[in-house]
Design a protein around this motif. Structure first.
Motif, PDB file in Angstrom:
ATOM      1  N   GLU A   1       9.757  73.984  35.737  1.00 18.86           N
ATOM      2  CA  GLU A   1       9.665  72.971  36.786  1.00 18.86           C
ATOM      3  C   GLU A   1      10.783  71.940  36.627  1.00 18.86           C
ATOM      4  O   GLU A   1      11.406  71.536  37.611  1.00 18.86           O
ATOM      5  CB  GLU A   1       8.311  72.275  36.749  1.00 18.86           C
ATOM      6  N   THR A   2      11.054  71.534  35.381  1.00 15.56           N
ATOM      7  CA  THR A   2      12.131  70.572  35.151  1.00 15.56           C
ATOM      8  C   THR A   2      13.476  71.157  35.556  1.00 15.56           C
ATOM      9  O   THR A   2      14.286  70.492  36.217  1.00 15.56           O
ATOM     10  CB  THR A   2      12.156  70.142  33.677  1.00 15.56           C
TER      11      THR A   2
ATOM     12  N   ALA B   1      15.371  63.080  28.101  1.00 14.98           N
ATOM     13  CA  ALA B   1      15.621  64.448  27.642  1.00 14.98           C
ATOM     14  C   ALA B   1      14.295  65.186  27.581  1.00 14.98           C
ATOM     15  O   ALA B   1      13.229  64.578  27.426  1.00 14.98           O
ATOM     16  CB  ALA B   1      16.288  64.465  26.273  1.00 14.98           C
ATOM     17  N   LEU B   2      14.379  66.509  27.710  1.00 18.36           N
ATOM     18  CA  LEU B   2      13.236  67.392  27.496  1.00 18.36           C
ATOM     19  C   LEU B   2      13.609  68.350  26.384  1.00 18.36           C
ATOM     20  O   LEU B   2      14.599  69.080  26.493  1.00 18.36           O
ATOM     21  CB  LEU B   2      12.894  68.166  28.769  1.00 18.36           C
ATOM     22  N   VAL B   3      12.836  68.341  25.307  1.00 14.22           N
ATOM     23  CA  VAL B   3      13.072  69.217  24.161  1.00 14.22           C
ATOM     24  C   VAL B   3      11.898  70.184  24.081  1.00 14.22           C
ATOM     25  O   VAL B   3      10.745  69.763  23.934  1.00 14.22           O
ATOM     26  CB  VAL B   3      13.205  68.407  22.860  1.00 14.22           C
ATOM     27  N   VAL B   4      12.203  71.480  24.186  1.00 13.90           N
ATOM     28  CA  VAL B   4      11.157  72.482  24.368  1.00 13.90           C
ATOM     29  C   VAL B   4      11.157  73.457  23.190  1.00 13.90           C
ATOM     30  O   VAL B   4      12.142  74.166  22.961  1.00 13.90           O
ATOM     31  CB  VAL B   4      11.343  73.251  25.680  1.00 13.90           C
TER      32      VAL B   4
ATOM     33  N   ILE C   1      11.668  60.502  25.262  1.00 15.58           N
ATOM     34  CA  ILE C   1      12.178  61.824  24.926  1.00 15.58           C
ATOM     35  C   ILE C   1      10.955  62.734  24.906  1.00 15.58           C
ATOM     36  O   ILE C   1      10.070  62.575  24.061  1.00 15.58           O
ATOM     37  CB  ILE C   1      12.890  61.848  23.567  1.00 15.58           C
ATOM     38  N   VAL C   2      10.877  63.644  25.847  1.00 15.99           N
ATOM     39  CA  VAL C   2       9.684  64.465  26.020  1.00 15.99           C
ATOM     40  C   VAL C   2       9.790  65.724  25.162  1.00 15.99           C
ATOM     41  O   VAL C   2      10.811  66.423  25.191  1.00 15.99           O
ATOM     42  CB  VAL C   2       9.498  64.845  27.498  1.00 15.99           C
ATOM     43  N   VAL C   3       8.745  65.990  24.406  1.00 18.80           N
ATOM     44  CA  VAL C   3       8.694  67.173  23.544  1.00 18.80           C
ATOM     45  C   VAL C   3       7.534  68.052  23.979  1.00 18.80           C
ATOM     46  O   VAL C   3       6.393  67.570  24.121  1.00 18.80           O
ATOM     47  CB  VAL C   3       8.526  66.788  22.061  1.00 18.80           C
ATOM     48  N   PHE C   4       7.837  69.323  24.202  1.00 15.56           N
ATOM     49  CA  PHE C   4       6.812  70.286  24.572  1.00 15.56           C
ATOM     50  C   PHE C   4       6.878  71.502  23.668  1.00 15.56           C
ATOM     51  O   PHE C   4       7.935  71.825  23.122  1.00 15.56           O
ATOM     52  CB  PHE C   4       6.955  70.718  26.036  1.00 15.56           C
ATOM     53  N   GLY C   5       5.757  72.187  23.525  1.00 15.12           N
ATOM     54  CA  GLY C   5       5.682  73.401  22.730  1.00 15.12           C
ATOM     55  C   GLY C   5       4.239  73.831  22.581  1.00 15.12           C
ATOM     56  O   GLY C   5       3.315  73.142  23.026  1.00 15.12           O
TER      57      GLY C   5
ATOM     58  N   VAL D   1      18.235  69.252  28.644  1.00 18.05           N
ATOM     59  CA  VAL D   1      17.112  70.153  28.374  1.00 18.05           C
ATOM     60  C   VAL D   1      17.528  71.028  27.190  1.00 18.05           C
ATOM     61  O   VAL D   1      18.504  71.779  27.282  1.00 18.05           O
ATOM     62  CB  VAL D   1      16.772  71.026  29.589  1.00 18.05           C
ATOM     63  N   VAL D   2      16.809  70.901  26.096  1.00 16.41           N
ATOM     64  CA  VAL D   2      17.164  71.595  24.859  1.00 16.41           C
ATOM     65  C   VAL D   2      16.048  72.574  24.495  1.00 16.41           C
ATOM     66  O   VAL D   2      14.880  72.176  24.394  1.00 16.41           O
ATOM     67  CB  VAL D   2      17.371  70.609  23.695  1.00 16.41           C
TER      68      VAL D   2
END
Length: 288
Positions: A214-215, A198-201, A59-63, A229-230
């Motif tokens: 990009e995703t 999942a990508l959680v931004v 589960i990828v988290v970005f910020g 994508v959240v």
């Protein structure tokens, strides 16, 4: 008559760049013509280690790296206000107070990212289960918070760091052995999505927007299988990303609005991810 003496002594030959073994020659490996080899090595090292650790899904988290924990944000604001109080006519210091106030307000996202990291990690099968783990960019701020949430419950988590001109140091909550550093952004991006469920931004700047868009483009163009994508924080994202305008302008289709959704809490985001996968028939490998 030609001399029978050798043109060079043995020491000169042994120290010649041409004599260095190719895989032990830094100058050769840094050459433009060996870029393909470096790209492969950048990919392969992380790939083999992830396989060794049994990492199945992430589960990828970005910020933002600039959103600190609330206590640090409070101290930074106090310092900015004190500096401005000593020079009230300094517009630069006034600007710093305004920025510090905004970062203090956004520091609640640090706590949300930390809670989200805990939720995902608790849902997996325990500290030794690598079926689903948190993966971040490895740096401070929001990414630190998500890794920290996994650390809080004794779970493993990944940090995909990148070499930058202003060096980014990995946050201390990443699992040793799962803390990587890439040279190429492209290979780092590849590893972000290879196992992503999942990508959680969270709110962020250029780097965060880069990963998000990009995703979305890869999903839109069917270059990857769809994933949830959240976007955390509707008010922030509505301010910088007007998807309805893009639809009205005809540059994306109306259904492209459904490639992501908003959430305000960690639980809302995680419950939405689980529901998405349940509806798609592709549930993450987690315990109920």
């Amino acid at each position: 008559m030609a001399s029978s003496e050798p043109s060079s002594d043995r020491a000169i030959l042994l120290n010649s760049p041409s004599y260095r073994q190719a895989d032990q020659d830094p100058e050769f490996l840094a050459h433009g013509h060996t870029r393909g080899v470096r790209l492969h090595l950048d990919y392969l090292k992380a790939q083999l280690l992830l396989e060794e650790h049994g990492i199945q899904h992430t589960i990828v988290v970005f910020g933002s790296t600039r959103i600190p924990d609330p206590e640090m944000a409070r101290r930074s604001l106090d310092e900015a206000r004190a500096a401005h109080a000593s020079a009230p006519d300094d517009e630069g210091l006034e600007r710093k107070v305004a920025v510090a106030e905004r970062l203090r307000a956004k520091s609640r996202y640090y706590d949300l990212a930390r809670e989200f990291g805990r939720l995902v990690s608790v849902a997996s099968g325990g500290p030794d289960d690598c079926s689903v783990v948190i993966a971040t960019g490895g740096g401070p701020g929001i990414m630190e918070a998500a890794n920290r949430g996994a650390f809080d419950v004794g779970a493993k988590s990944i940090g995909f760091n990148i070499t930058l001109p202003h060096e980014q140091f990995p946050n201390p909550y990443i699992t040793p052995g799962l803390c990587f550093r890439f040279h190429y952004f492209a290979i780092r991006k590849l590893h972000f999505l290879l196992r992503a469920k999942a990508l959680v931004v969270f709110p962020g700047g250029y780097g965060t927007l880069d990963e998000l868009f990009e995703t979305l483009a890869l999903i839109q163009t069917r270059k990857i299988e769809p994933v949830p994508v959240v976007l955390i924080g509707r008010s922030y994202w509505r301010e910088i990303f007007n998807v309805d305008f893009l639809v009205d302008e005809g540059v994306i289709d109306a259904e492209d609005r459904d490639l992501f959704w908003f959430a305000e809490t960690a639980k809302e985001a995680w419950d939405g991810i689980l529901l998405w996968h349940e509806s798609a028939g592709t549930p993450p490998c987690v315990t109920p």
